[in-house]
Design an enzyme around this catalytic site. Structure first.
Site, PDB file in Angstrom:
ATOM      1  N   ASP A 293     -30.547  23.183 -35.523  1.00  0.00           N
ATOM      2  CA  ASP A 293     -29.565  24.265 -35.483  1.00  0.00           C
ATOM      3  C   ASP A 293     -28.946  24.273 -34.090  1.00  0.00           C
ATOM      4  O   ASP A 293     -29.437  23.610 -33.174  1.00  0.00           O
ATOM      5  CB  ASP A 293     -30.271  25.603 -35.779  1.00  0.00           C
ATOM      6  CG  ASP A 293     -29.294  26.769 -36.016  1.00  0.00           C
ATOM      7  OD1 ASP A 293     -28.093  26.521 -36.250  1.00  0.00           O
ATOM      8  OD2 ASP A 293     -29.741  27.927 -35.963  1.00  0.00           O
ATOM      9  N   TYR A 467     -25.863  29.678 -36.515  1.00  0.00           N
ATOM     10  CA  TYR A 467     -25.901  29.566 -37.987  1.00  0.00           C
ATOM     11  C   TYR A 467     -25.440  28.196 -38.471  1.00  0.00           C
ATOM     12  O   TYR A 467     -24.600  28.086 -39.353  1.00  0.00           O
ATOM     13  CB  TYR A 467     -25.091  30.690 -38.659  1.00  0.00           C
ATOM     14  CG  TYR A 467     -25.447  32.074 -38.162  1.00  0.00           C
ATOM     15  CD1 TYR A 467     -26.781  32.462 -38.001  1.00  0.00           C
ATOM     16  CD2 TYR A 467     -24.453  33.000 -37.850  1.00  0.00           C
ATOM     17  CE1 TYR A 467     -27.110  33.729 -37.536  1.00  0.00           C
ATOM     18  CE2 TYR A 467     -24.782  34.273 -37.380  1.00  0.00           C
ATOM     19  CZ  TYR A 467     -26.112  34.628 -37.228  1.00  0.00           C
ATOM     20  OH  TYR A 467     -26.431  35.884 -36.767  1.00  0.00           O
ATOM     21  N   HIS A 468     -26.028  27.154 -37.861  1.00  0.00           N
ATOM     22  CA  HIS A 468     -25.697  25.776 -38.240  1.00  0.00           C
ATOM     23  C   HIS A 468     -26.956  25.005 -38.645  1.00  0.00           C
ATOM     24  O   HIS A 468     -27.190  23.905 -38.152  1.00  0.00           O
ATOM     25  CB  HIS A 468     -25.015  25.048 -37.076  1.00  0.00           C
ATOM     26  CG  HIS A 468     -23.752  25.672 -36.614  1.00  0.00           C
ATOM     27  ND1 HIS A 468     -23.211  25.425 -35.357  1.00  0.00           N
ATOM     28  CD2 HIS A 468     -22.893  26.535 -37.215  1.00  0.00           C
ATOM     29  CE1 HIS A 468     -22.087  26.120 -35.223  1.00  0.00           C
ATOM     30  NE2 HIS A 468     -21.885  26.805 -36.339  1.00  0.00           N
ATOM     31  N   PRO A 469     -27.794  25.543 -39.553  1.00  0.00           N
ATOM     32  CA  PRO A 469     -29.001  24.799 -39.925  1.00  0.00           C
ATOM     33  C   PRO A 469     -28.649  23.554 -40.728  1.00  0.00           C
ATOM     34  O   PRO A 469     -27.757  23.584 -41.566  1.00  0.00           O
ATOM     35  CB  PRO A 469     -29.787  25.807 -40.769  1.00  0.00           C
ATOM     36  CG  PRO A 469     -28.748  26.699 -41.355  1.00  0.00           C
ATOM     37  CD  PRO A 469     -27.664  26.803 -40.319  1.00  0.00           C
TER      38      PRO A 469
END
Length: 552
Positions: A293, A467-469
Protein backbone atom coordinates in the site's frame (compact mmCIF):
# COMPACT_ATOMS: atom_id res chain seq x y z
CA UNK A 1 -29.40 -26.10 -7.88
CA UNK A 2 -27.09 -25.02 -10.71
CA UNK A 3 -27.64 -23.26 -13.98
CA UNK A 4 -25.53 -22.24 -16.95
CA UNK A 5 -25.05 -18.48 -16.57
CA UNK A 6 -22.59 -17.25 -19.22
CA UNK A 7 -19.36 -18.05 -21.02
CA UNK A 8 -17.50 -15.70 -18.69
CA UNK A 9 -18.46 -15.09 -15.08
CA UNK A 10 -16.82 -11.91 -13.75
CA UNK A 11 -16.83 -11.47 -9.98
CA UNK A 12 -16.88 -7.73 -9.25
CA UNK A 13 -17.96 -4.71 -11.31
CA UNK A 14 -15.07 -2.45 -10.34
CA UNK A 15 -12.08 -0.91 -12.07
CA UNK A 16 -11.13 -4.21 -13.71
CA UNK A 17 -14.47 -6.06 -13.86
CA UNK A 18 -16.25 -3.31 -15.79
CA UNK A 19 -13.44 -3.23 -18.37
CA UNK A 20 -13.57 -7.01 -18.80
CA UNK A 21 -17.35 -6.95 -19.21
CA UNK A 22 -16.98 -4.45 -22.04
CA UNK A 23 -14.02 -5.99 -23.87
CA UNK A 24 -15.01 -9.67 -23.59
CA UNK A 25 -18.47 -8.94 -25.00
CA UNK A 26 -17.78 -6.41 -27.73
CA UNK A 27 -17.39 -8.86 -30.62
CA UNK A 28 -20.76 -10.43 -29.73
CA UNK A 29 -19.33 -13.97 -29.72
CA UNK A 30 -19.40 -14.58 -25.97
CA UNK A 31 -21.90 -14.12 -23.16
CA UNK A 32 -20.75 -12.33 -20.01
CA UNK A 33 -22.31 -12.12 -16.57
CA UNK A 34 -21.04 -9.65 -13.96
CA UNK A 35 -21.67 -10.59 -10.34
CA UNK A 36 -21.80 -7.61 -7.97
CA UNK A 37 -22.77 -7.55 -4.31
CA UNK A 38 -23.13 -3.78 -4.03
CA UNK A 39 -26.02 -1.62 -5.16
CA UNK A 40 -26.50 1.31 -7.51
CA UNK A 41 -23.85 3.99 -8.02
CA UNK A 42 -26.44 6.62 -8.89
CA UNK A 43 -26.82 9.67 -6.67
CA UNK A 44 -24.78 12.78 -5.91
CA UNK A 45 -22.49 11.28 -3.23
CA UNK A 46 -20.83 9.15 -5.89
CA UNK A 47 -21.34 11.11 -9.10
CA UNK A 48 -20.33 14.56 -7.74
CA UNK A 49 -16.52 14.73 -7.72
CA UNK A 50 -16.19 17.11 -4.75
CA UNK A 51 -18.25 14.72 -2.57
CA UNK A 52 -15.46 12.13 -2.70
CA UNK A 53 -15.04 11.89 1.09
CA UNK A 54 -18.59 10.62 1.62
CA UNK A 55 -18.96 7.28 -0.21
CA UNK A 56 -15.82 5.70 1.25
CA UNK A 57 -17.27 6.28 4.72
CA UNK A 58 -20.71 4.89 3.96
CA UNK A 59 -21.38 1.20 4.69
CA UNK A 60 -23.80 1.25 1.77
CA UNK A 61 -20.87 1.71 -0.64
CA UNK A 62 -17.86 0.33 1.26
CA UNK A 63 -16.96 -3.16 2.50
CA UNK A 64 -15.71 -1.59 5.74
CA UNK A 65 -12.44 -3.50 6.01
CA UNK A 66 -9.76 -2.49 8.49
CA UNK A 67 -6.40 -3.89 9.41
CA UNK A 68 -5.49 -5.72 12.58
CA UNK A 69 -3.54 -3.49 15.03
CA UNK A 70 -0.46 -2.44 13.07
CA UNK A 71 2.62 -3.33 15.16
CA UNK A 72 4.84 -0.47 13.91
CA UNK A 73 2.14 2.21 14.18
CA UNK A 74 1.46 1.93 17.90
CA UNK A 75 -1.27 -0.67 17.39
CA UNK A 76 -3.50 1.54 15.24
CA UNK A 77 -6.11 -0.26 13.15
CA UNK A 78 -6.00 1.25 9.67
CA UNK A 79 -9.07 1.71 7.48
CA UNK A 80 -9.06 -0.13 4.15
CA UNK A 81 -12.08 1.09 2.13
CA UNK A 82 -13.03 -1.04 -0.91
CA UNK A 83 -15.98 -0.27 -3.16
CA UNK A 84 -19.13 -2.33 -2.53
CA UNK A 85 -21.13 -0.73 -5.32
CA UNK A 86 -21.47 -0.82 -9.10
CA UNK A 87 -18.11 0.50 -10.36
CA UNK A 88 -16.33 -0.85 -7.28
CA UNK A 89 -13.56 1.35 -5.92
CA UNK A 90 -13.66 3.51 -9.08
CA UNK A 91 -16.98 4.75 -7.66
CA UNK A 92 -15.58 5.72 -4.24
CA UNK A 93 -11.97 6.71 -4.98
CA UNK A 94 -10.41 10.17 -5.20
CA UNK A 95 -10.55 10.12 -9.04
CA UNK A 96 -6.83 10.85 -9.35
CA UNK A 97 -5.40 9.47 -12.60
CA UNK A 98 -1.78 8.27 -12.59
CA UNK A 99 -0.51 5.73 -15.08
CA UNK A 100 2.56 4.77 -13.08
CA UNK A 101 6.16 5.15 -14.16
CA UNK A 102 7.79 3.30 -17.05
CA UNK A 103 10.23 1.90 -14.47
CA UNK A 104 7.36 0.23 -12.59
CA UNK A 105 6.28 -1.90 -15.52
CA UNK A 106 9.85 -2.73 -16.54
CA UNK A 107 10.34 -3.92 -12.95
CA UNK A 108 7.22 -6.10 -13.22
CA UNK A 109 8.76 -7.82 -16.21
CA UNK A 110 12.04 -8.35 -14.34
CA UNK A 111 10.01 -10.07 -11.58
CA UNK A 112 8.67 -12.64 -14.05
CA UNK A 113 5.62 -10.81 -15.47
CA UNK A 114 6.77 -11.42 -19.04
CA UNK A 115 5.08 -9.16 -21.58
CA UNK A 116 4.20 -6.44 -19.04
CA UNK A 117 7.06 -4.01 -19.65
CA UNK A 118 6.29 -0.33 -20.31
CA UNK A 119 6.60 -0.96 -24.06
CA UNK A 120 3.89 -3.62 -23.70
CA UNK A 121 1.39 -1.65 -21.58
CA UNK A 122 1.71 1.79 -23.21
CA UNK A 123 -0.36 0.77 -26.28
CA UNK A 124 -3.18 -0.27 -23.93
CA UNK A 125 -3.04 3.09 -22.14
CA UNK A 126 -3.45 4.74 -25.54
CA UNK A 127 -6.36 2.42 -26.33
CA UNK A 128 -8.28 3.07 -23.11
CA UNK A 129 -8.00 6.87 -22.81
CA UNK A 130 -9.54 9.97 -24.18
CA UNK A 131 -7.12 12.55 -22.80
CA UNK A 132 -8.22 16.17 -22.50
CA UNK A 133 -5.06 18.30 -22.42
CA UNK A 134 -2.43 15.56 -22.30
CA UNK A 135 0.81 15.35 -24.29
CA UNK A 136 0.24 14.65 -27.96
CA UNK A 137 1.48 11.27 -29.14
CA UNK A 138 1.71 9.91 -25.61
CA UNK A 139 -1.98 9.96 -24.77
CA UNK A 140 -5.07 8.24 -26.11
CA UNK A 141 -7.65 10.23 -28.04
CA UNK A 142 -10.67 7.95 -28.51
CA UNK A 143 -10.86 5.49 -25.61
CA UNK A 144 -13.79 5.08 -23.20
CA UNK A 145 -11.99 6.57 -20.20
CA UNK A 146 -12.08 10.37 -20.21
CA UNK A 147 -9.18 11.99 -18.35
CA UNK A 148 -9.39 15.72 -17.60
CA UNK A 149 -7.73 18.45 -15.56
CA UNK A 150 -9.24 20.74 -12.97
CA UNK A 151 -9.56 24.46 -13.78
CA UNK A 152 -6.72 25.41 -11.33
CA UNK A 153 -8.26 28.80 -10.66
CA UNK A 154 -6.91 28.99 -7.10
CA UNK A 155 -3.49 30.72 -7.08
CA UNK A 156 -2.20 28.15 -4.58
CA UNK A 157 -2.14 25.46 -7.30
CA UNK A 158 0.33 27.59 -9.25
CA UNK A 159 2.35 28.62 -6.19
CA UNK A 160 2.98 24.94 -5.46
CA UNK A 161 4.34 24.27 -8.97
CA UNK A 162 6.40 27.50 -9.02
CA UNK A 163 7.90 26.64 -5.63
CA UNK A 164 8.98 23.27 -7.02
CA UNK A 165 10.70 24.91 -9.98
CA UNK A 166 12.33 27.49 -7.71
CA UNK A 167 13.66 24.63 -5.56
CA UNK A 168 15.36 23.20 -8.64
CA UNK A 169 12.93 20.47 -9.71
CA UNK A 170 11.71 20.16 -13.30
CA UNK A 171 8.20 21.17 -14.35
CA UNK A 172 6.14 18.65 -16.28
CA UNK A 173 2.94 19.54 -18.09
CA UNK A 174 1.88 15.89 -18.28
CA UNK A 175 3.18 13.42 -15.71
CA UNK A 176 1.21 10.73 -17.60
CA UNK A 177 3.10 11.57 -20.80
CA UNK A 178 6.80 11.23 -21.54
CA UNK A 179 8.04 12.78 -18.28
CA UNK A 180 6.54 11.86 -14.94
CA UNK A 181 9.19 13.56 -12.82
CA UNK A 182 8.46 17.14 -11.76
CA UNK A 183 5.70 19.54 -10.75
CA UNK A 184 2.55 20.26 -12.75
CA UNK A 185 -1.21 19.83 -13.17
CA UNK A 186 -2.92 16.76 -11.73
CA UNK A 187 -5.29 14.65 -13.80
CA UNK A 188 -8.67 13.27 -12.80
CA UNK A 189 -11.24 10.76 -14.05
CA UNK A 190 -13.95 13.40 -14.29
CA UNK A 191 -15.94 14.08 -17.46
CA UNK A 192 -18.56 16.77 -18.03
CA UNK A 193 -18.55 17.45 -14.32
CA UNK A 194 -19.24 13.84 -13.28
CA UNK A 195 -17.11 11.09 -11.76
CA UNK A 196 -16.00 9.05 -14.78
CA UNK A 197 -15.86 5.65 -13.07
CA UNK A 198 -15.38 2.42 -14.99
CA UNK A 199 -19.13 1.89 -14.50
CA UNK A 200 -19.80 5.05 -16.52
CA UNK A 201 -16.97 4.50 -19.01
CA UNK A 202 -17.26 0.74 -19.68
CA UNK A 203 -20.04 -1.10 -17.87
CA UNK A 204 -23.11 0.99 -18.76
CA UNK A 205 -22.42 0.85 -22.52
CA UNK A 206 -21.69 -2.91 -22.23
CA UNK A 207 -24.96 -3.64 -20.41
CA UNK A 208 -26.86 -2.35 -23.44
CA UNK A 209 -25.62 -5.42 -25.34
CA UNK A 210 -27.81 -8.53 -25.39
CA UNK A 211 -24.86 -10.76 -24.39
CA UNK A 212 -24.06 -8.92 -21.10
CA UNK A 213 -26.01 -9.26 -17.86
CA UNK A 214 -25.40 -8.26 -14.27
CA UNK A 215 -26.62 -10.09 -11.17
CA UNK A 216 -26.73 -8.71 -7.64
CA UNK A 217 -25.47 -11.46 -5.34
CA UNK A 218 -22.71 -12.44 -2.93
CA UNK A 219 -20.18 -14.86 -4.42
CA UNK A 220 -19.13 -17.24 -1.64
CA UNK A 221 -16.68 -19.52 -3.47
CA UNK A 222 -15.46 -20.85 -6.80
CA UNK A 223 -16.79 -24.31 -7.73
CA UNK A 224 -14.23 -26.83 -9.02
CA UNK A 225 -14.58 -30.16 -10.76
CA UNK A 226 -11.21 -31.66 -9.97
CA UNK A 227 -8.84 -28.79 -10.68
CA UNK A 228 -11.04 -27.03 -13.20
CA UNK A 229 -13.12 -24.03 -12.16
CA UNK A 230 -16.61 -24.54 -13.57
CA UNK A 231 -18.64 -21.88 -11.80
CA UNK A 232 -19.31 -20.06 -8.54
CA UNK A 233 -21.55 -20.51 -5.54
CA UNK A 234 -23.68 -17.45 -4.86
CA UNK A 235 -25.99 -16.32 -2.11
CA UNK A 236 -29.12 -14.26 -2.80
CA UNK A 237 -31.66 -13.47 -0.12
CA UNK A 238 -30.31 -16.20 2.16
CA UNK A 239 -30.49 -18.89 -0.56
CA UNK A 240 -27.45 -20.49 -2.13
CA UNK A 241 -27.19 -21.62 -5.74
CA UNK A 242 -24.51 -22.39 -8.32
CA UNK A 243 -23.87 -20.48 -11.54
CA UNK A 244 -21.94 -22.35 -14.24
CA UNK A 245 -19.41 -20.72 -16.58
CA UNK A 246 -19.04 -21.98 -20.13
CA UNK A 247 -15.45 -20.85 -20.48
CA UNK A 248 -13.91 -19.15 -17.43
CA UNK A 249 -14.44 -17.66 -14.00
CA UNK A 250 -12.62 -14.35 -13.53
CA UNK A 251 -12.09 -12.80 -10.09
CA UNK A 252 -11.97 -9.00 -10.20
CA UNK A 253 -13.02 -8.56 -6.60
CA UNK A 254 -10.15 -6.37 -5.24
CA UNK A 255 -6.82 -7.08 -3.58
CA UNK A 256 -8.74 -8.06 -0.42
CA UNK A 257 -11.68 -10.06 -1.80
CA UNK A 258 -9.92 -11.86 -4.68
CA UNK A 259 -7.40 -13.69 -2.45
CA UNK A 260 -10.15 -14.20 0.15
CA UNK A 261 -12.34 -15.94 -2.47
CA UNK A 262 -9.43 -18.07 -3.68
CA UNK A 263 -8.76 -19.24 -0.13
CA UNK A 264 -12.45 -19.91 0.61
CA UNK A 265 -12.42 -22.01 -2.58
CA UNK A 266 -9.41 -24.12 -1.57
CA UNK A 267 -6.69 -22.22 -3.44
CA UNK A 268 -3.97 -20.88 -1.16
CA UNK A 269 -1.50 -21.89 1.51
CA UNK A 270 -2.37 -25.52 2.19
CA UNK A 271 -1.39 -25.36 5.85
CA UNK A 272 -3.57 -22.27 6.47
CA UNK A 273 -6.54 -23.84 4.66
CA UNK A 274 -6.20 -27.20 6.44
CA UNK A 275 -6.31 -25.47 9.82
CA UNK A 276 -9.66 -23.92 8.85
CA UNK A 277 -11.05 -27.19 7.52
CA UNK A 278 -11.08 -26.09 3.87
CA UNK A 279 -10.31 -28.80 1.29
CA UNK A 280 -7.19 -27.85 -0.66
CA UNK A 281 -7.63 -27.71 -4.44
CA UNK A 282 -4.25 -26.07 -5.15
CA UNK A 283 -1.51 -25.38 -2.60
CA UNK A 284 -0.44 -21.86 -3.62
CA UNK A 285 1.45 -20.25 -0.73
CA UNK A 286 1.55 -16.84 -2.44
CA UNK A 287 -2.22 -16.25 -2.17
CA UNK A 288 -2.82 -13.30 0.17
CA UNK A 289 0.89 -12.55 0.57
CA UNK A 290 2.84 -9.58 -0.89
CA UNK A 291 0.22 -7.03 0.32
CA UNK A 292 1.42 -3.49 -0.37
CA UNK A 293 0.00 0.00 0.00
CA UNK A 294 1.01 3.65 -0.10
CA UNK A 295 1.14 5.61 3.12
CA UNK A 296 1.03 9.40 3.27
CA UNK A 297 0.60 12.22 5.72
CA UNK A 298 -1.01 15.59 5.31
CA UNK A 299 1.48 18.41 5.57
CA UNK A 300 -0.83 21.27 6.60
CA UNK A 301 0.02 24.97 6.55
CA UNK A 302 -1.96 28.06 7.55
CA UNK A 303 -2.72 30.34 4.61
CA UNK A 304 -2.09 34.08 5.08
CA UNK A 305 -4.77 34.98 2.55
CA UNK A 306 -8.47 33.98 2.78
CA UNK A 307 -8.43 32.19 -0.57
CA UNK A 308 -8.77 28.54 0.45
CA UNK A 309 -11.80 26.27 0.43
CA UNK A 310 -12.16 26.84 4.19
CA UNK A 311 -14.76 29.52 3.44
CA UNK A 312 -16.81 26.89 1.55
CA UNK A 313 -17.07 24.36 4.37
CA UNK A 314 -20.22 25.88 5.91
CA UNK A 315 -23.64 24.39 5.15
CA UNK A 316 -24.87 27.33 3.06
CA UNK A 317 -21.83 27.24 0.75
CA UNK A 318 -22.02 23.45 0.45
CA UNK A 319 -25.68 23.81 -0.52
CA UNK A 320 -24.83 26.37 -3.20
CA UNK A 321 -21.99 24.21 -4.57
CA UNK A 322 -24.30 21.20 -4.59
CA UNK A 323 -27.07 23.09 -6.40
CA UNK A 324 -24.69 24.43 -9.07
CA UNK A 325 -23.37 20.92 -9.64
CA UNK A 326 -26.83 19.34 -9.65
CA UNK A 327 -28.23 21.69 -12.29
CA UNK A 328 -25.17 22.66 -14.31
CA UNK A 329 -22.49 20.02 -13.52
CA UNK A 330 -20.08 22.91 -12.97
CA UNK A 331 -18.38 24.89 -10.21
CA UNK A 332 -16.39 23.58 -7.25
CA UNK A 333 -18.52 20.44 -7.12
CA UNK A 334 -17.22 19.33 -10.53
CA UNK A 335 -13.61 18.77 -9.39
CA UNK A 336 -11.98 16.51 -6.82
CA UNK A 337 -9.88 19.61 -5.89
CA UNK A 338 -6.60 17.72 -6.42
CA UNK A 339 -5.44 19.93 -9.29
CA UNK A 340 -1.65 20.16 -8.88
CA UNK A 341 0.81 17.34 -8.26
CA UNK A 342 4.45 16.42 -8.12
CA UNK A 343 6.62 13.33 -8.47
CA UNK A 344 10.18 13.68 -7.20
CA UNK A 345 13.12 11.49 -6.30
CA UNK A 346 14.12 11.33 -2.64
CA UNK A 347 17.85 11.14 -3.28
CA UNK A 348 20.58 10.83 -5.88
CA UNK A 349 20.92 7.27 -7.12
CA UNK A 350 17.12 6.79 -7.18
CA UNK A 351 16.41 6.04 -10.86
CA UNK A 352 12.87 7.46 -11.00
CA UNK A 353 10.47 9.31 -8.68
CA UNK A 354 9.68 7.67 -5.35
CA UNK A 355 7.76 10.50 -3.63
CA UNK A 356 4.33 11.75 -4.70
CA UNK A 357 2.51 14.98 -3.78
CA UNK A 358 -1.19 15.76 -4.10
CA UNK A 359 -1.85 19.46 -3.47
CA UNK A 360 -5.16 20.56 -1.93
CA UNK A 361 -6.23 24.21 -1.27
CA UNK A 362 -7.76 23.42 2.13
CA UNK A 363 -6.50 21.82 5.34
CA UNK A 364 -8.82 18.87 5.97
CA UNK A 365 -8.73 15.12 6.50
CA UNK A 366 -9.20 12.97 3.39
CA UNK A 367 -12.26 11.37 4.97
CA UNK A 368 -13.74 14.85 5.48
CA UNK A 369 -14.16 14.24 9.20
CA UNK A 370 -12.17 17.18 10.49
CA UNK A 371 -10.85 20.43 9.09
CA UNK A 372 -8.32 22.89 10.45
CA UNK A 373 -9.91 25.86 12.20
CA UNK A 374 -8.61 28.41 9.72
CA UNK A 375 -7.65 29.03 6.13
CA UNK A 376 -4.96 26.56 5.17
CA UNK A 377 -3.67 24.24 2.48
CA UNK A 378 -2.10 20.82 2.48
CA UNK A 379 0.17 18.52 0.59
CA UNK A 380 -0.47 14.80 0.78
CA UNK A 381 3.04 13.37 0.64
CA UNK A 382 4.51 9.91 0.96
CA UNK A 383 7.05 7.44 -0.44
CA UNK A 384 5.98 5.26 -3.34
CA UNK A 385 8.04 2.07 -3.01
CA UNK A 386 8.14 0.77 0.54
CA UNK A 387 9.73 -2.63 1.10
CA UNK A 388 7.17 -3.46 3.79
CA UNK A 389 4.93 -6.39 2.92
CA UNK A 390 1.76 -7.59 4.60
CA UNK A 391 -0.89 -10.25 4.07
CA UNK A 392 -4.57 -11.05 3.76
CA UNK A 393 -5.68 -14.27 5.45
CA UNK A 394 -8.97 -15.89 6.41
CA UNK A 395 -10.23 -15.44 9.95
CA UNK A 396 -12.55 -18.43 9.44
CA UNK A 397 -14.00 -20.66 6.71
CA UNK A 398 -17.25 -18.65 6.71
CA UNK A 399 -17.70 -16.36 3.67
CA UNK A 400 -19.50 -13.75 5.80
CA UNK A 401 -16.55 -13.26 8.18
CA UNK A 402 -14.17 -10.44 7.36
CA UNK A 403 -10.61 -11.44 6.48
CA UNK A 404 -7.59 -10.66 8.61
CA UNK A 405 -5.59 -7.84 7.01
CA UNK A 406 -2.08 -6.99 8.19
CA UNK A 407 -0.28 -4.35 6.14
CA UNK A 408 2.84 -4.44 8.34
CA UNK A 409 3.33 -0.75 7.58
CA UNK A 410 6.62 0.97 8.48
CA UNK A 411 8.41 -2.31 9.20
CA UNK A 412 11.79 -1.23 7.78
CA UNK A 413 14.29 1.46 8.79
CA UNK A 414 14.10 2.80 5.24
CA UNK A 415 10.36 3.49 5.67
CA UNK A 416 11.14 5.83 8.56
CA UNK A 417 14.05 7.60 6.86
CA UNK A 418 11.97 8.02 3.67
CA UNK A 419 9.17 9.71 5.62
CA UNK A 420 11.60 12.01 7.43
CA UNK A 421 12.96 12.93 4.00
CA UNK A 422 9.39 13.82 2.92
CA UNK A 423 9.11 16.23 5.86
CA UNK A 424 12.48 17.81 5.12
CA UNK A 425 11.86 18.23 1.37
CA UNK A 426 8.37 19.68 1.93
CA UNK A 427 9.69 22.25 4.41
CA UNK A 428 12.26 23.26 1.83
CA UNK A 429 9.50 23.75 -0.74
CA UNK A 430 7.60 26.02 1.62
CA UNK A 431 10.66 28.29 1.98
CA UNK A 432 10.56 29.17 -1.72
CA UNK A 433 9.55 32.66 -2.84
CA UNK A 434 6.38 31.44 -4.58
CA UNK A 435 4.89 30.51 -1.20
CA UNK A 436 5.93 33.76 0.56
CA UNK A 437 2.54 35.50 0.07
CA UNK A 438 0.61 32.44 1.25
CA UNK A 439 2.43 30.17 3.68
CA UNK A 440 1.92 30.89 7.39
CA UNK A 441 2.88 28.60 10.24
CA UNK A 442 2.74 24.83 10.06
CA UNK A 443 -0.46 23.27 11.38
CA UNK A 444 1.09 19.81 11.20
CA UNK A 445 3.68 18.40 11.77
CA UNK A 446 4.18 21.80 13.50
CA UNK A 447 7.13 24.18 13.66
CA UNK A 448 8.40 22.56 16.87
CA UNK A 449 8.49 19.04 15.37
CA UNK A 450 12.13 18.94 14.28
CA UNK A 451 14.17 16.05 15.70
CA UNK A 452 14.13 12.59 14.11
CA UNK A 453 12.40 11.27 17.22
CA UNK A 454 9.69 13.94 17.11
CA UNK A 455 9.10 13.39 13.39
CA UNK A 456 8.94 9.61 13.91
CA UNK A 457 6.35 10.11 16.66
CA UNK A 458 4.31 12.37 14.37
CA UNK A 459 4.47 9.81 11.54
CA UNK A 460 3.48 6.95 13.84
CA UNK A 461 0.41 8.85 14.99
CA UNK A 462 -0.67 10.66 11.81
CA UNK A 463 0.36 8.62 8.79
CA UNK A 464 -2.67 7.49 6.75
CA UNK A 465 -3.27 4.94 4.03
CA UNK A 466 -3.62 6.38 0.54
CA UNK A 467 -6.00 3.44 -0.03
CA UNK A 468 -3.88 1.67 -2.65
CA UNK A 469 -3.79 -1.97 -1.45
CA UNK A 470 -2.47 -4.38 -4.08
CA UNK A 471 -0.21 -7.33 -4.79
CA UNK A 472 -1.99 -10.21 -3.01
CA UNK A 473 -2.29 -12.51 -6.07
CA UNK A 474 1.09 -11.72 -7.53
CA UNK A 475 1.74 -12.19 -11.22
CA UNK A 476 4.97 -13.95 -12.15
CA UNK A 477 6.58 -17.00 -13.69
CA UNK A 478 4.49 -20.16 -13.26
CA UNK A 479 7.41 -21.95 -11.57
CA UNK A 480 8.00 -19.17 -9.00
CA UNK A 481 6.56 -20.36 -5.66
CA UNK A 482 5.56 -16.76 -4.79
CA UNK A 483 3.45 -16.37 -7.96
CA UNK A 484 -0.33 -16.80 -7.89
CA UNK A 485 -1.12 -16.02 -11.54
CA UNK A 486 0.96 -16.37 -14.68
CA UNK A 487 1.53 -13.44 -17.10
CA UNK A 488 -1.88 -14.17 -18.70
CA UNK A 489 -3.53 -13.82 -15.26
CA UNK A 490 -4.37 -17.54 -15.10
CA UNK A 491 -4.35 -18.94 -11.57
CA UNK A 492 -1.42 -21.35 -11.38
CA UNK A 493 -2.21 -25.02 -10.75
CA UNK A 494 -5.87 -24.89 -11.82
CA UNK A 495 -7.81 -24.44 -15.07
CA UNK A 496 -10.61 -22.08 -16.05
CA UNK A 497 -9.83 -19.44 -13.42
CA UNK A 498 -8.14 -16.04 -13.63
CA UNK A 499 -7.59 -13.08 -11.36
CA UNK A 500 -7.65 -9.68 -13.05
CA UNK A 501 -7.38 -6.67 -10.74
CA UNK A 502 -4.69 -4.84 -8.79
CA UNK A 503 -4.02 -7.91 -6.66
CA UNK A 504 -1.89 -9.27 -9.55
CA UNK A 505 0.59 -6.36 -9.39
CA UNK A 506 4.04 -7.81 -8.57
CA UNK A 507 5.03 -4.46 -7.06
CA UNK A 508 2.97 -1.35 -6.35
CA UNK A 509 3.14 1.30 -9.06
CA UNK A 510 4.08 4.93 -8.69
CA UNK A 511 0.98 6.91 -7.76
CA UNK A 512 -2.71 6.07 -7.56
CA UNK A 513 -3.76 2.59 -8.70
CA UNK A 514 -6.96 3.11 -10.68
CA UNK A 515 -5.24 3.65 -14.06
CA UNK A 516 -2.85 0.66 -13.78
CA UNK A 517 -5.78 -1.54 -12.71
CA UNK A 518 -7.76 -0.51 -15.79
CA UNK A 519 -4.80 -1.09 -18.11
CA UNK A 520 -4.25 -4.52 -16.53
CA UNK A 521 -7.83 -5.46 -17.42
CA UNK A 522 -7.49 -4.04 -20.94
CA UNK A 523 -4.39 -6.13 -21.61
CA UNK A 524 -5.75 -9.24 -19.89
CA UNK A 525 -8.91 -9.05 -22.04
CA UNK A 526 -6.86 -9.73 -25.15
CA UNK A 527 -5.13 -12.67 -23.45
CA UNK A 528 -8.48 -14.15 -22.33
CA UNK A 529 -9.86 -13.91 -25.88
CA UNK A 530 -6.68 -15.45 -27.32
CA UNK A 531 -5.95 -12.30 -29.30
CA UNK A 532 -2.44 -11.21 -30.12
CA UNK A 533 -1.25 -8.41 -27.83
CA UNK A 534 -1.09 -4.91 -29.32
CA UNK A 535 2.29 -4.15 -30.94
CA UNK A 536 4.90 -2.94 -28.45
CA UNK A 537 5.62 0.80 -28.31
CA UNK A 538 9.02 2.17 -29.23
CA UNK A 539 8.47 5.42 -27.27
CA UNK A 540 11.16 6.17 -24.70
CA UNK A 541 10.09 7.66 -21.37
CA UNK A 542 12.14 10.51 -19.92
CA UNK A 543 14.60 9.81 -17.13
CA UNK A 544 16.64 12.45 -15.33
CA UNK A 545 19.97 12.47 -17.24
CA UNK A 546 22.00 12.71 -14.04
CA UNK A 547 19.81 10.65 -11.70
CA UNK A 548 22.80 8.71 -10.39
CA UNK A 549 24.50 11.84 -9.02
CA UNK A 550 21.71 14.37 -8.50
CA UNK A 551 18.46 14.40 -6.51
CA UNK A 552 16.90 17.07 -8.76
Amino acid sequence: MSEFAADYLIVGSGSAGSVLASRLSEDGKHSVMVLEYGGTDMGPFIQMPAALSYPMNMSRYDWGFESVPEPHLGGRKMACPRGKVIGGSSSINGMVYVRGNAGDFNHWESMGATGWSYADVLPYYLKMETSHGGQQGWRGTDGPLHVTRGPRTNPLFHAFVEAGVQAGYPATDDYNGQQQEGFGPMEQTVYRGRRWSTANAYLRPALKRSNVTMKKCLVTRVIFEGRKAVGVEIEQGGRKSILKAGKEVILSASSINSPRLLMLSGVGNGEHLNKLGIDVVADLPGVGQNLQDHLEFYFQVECKQPITLYSKLNLFSKGMIGAQWLFLKSGLGASNQFESAAFIRSDKGVPYPDIQYHFLPVAIRYDGKSAAKSHGFQMHVGPMRSDSRGSVSLSSAKPEDKPEILFNYMSTDKDWSDFRKCVQLTRELLQQEAFAPFAGSEIQPGDDCTSDEQINDFIREHVESAYHPCGTCRMGAADDPASVVDPECRVIGVDGLRVVDCSVFPRITNGNLNAPTIVTAEKASDAILGKRALPRSTAQAWQHPDWANSQR
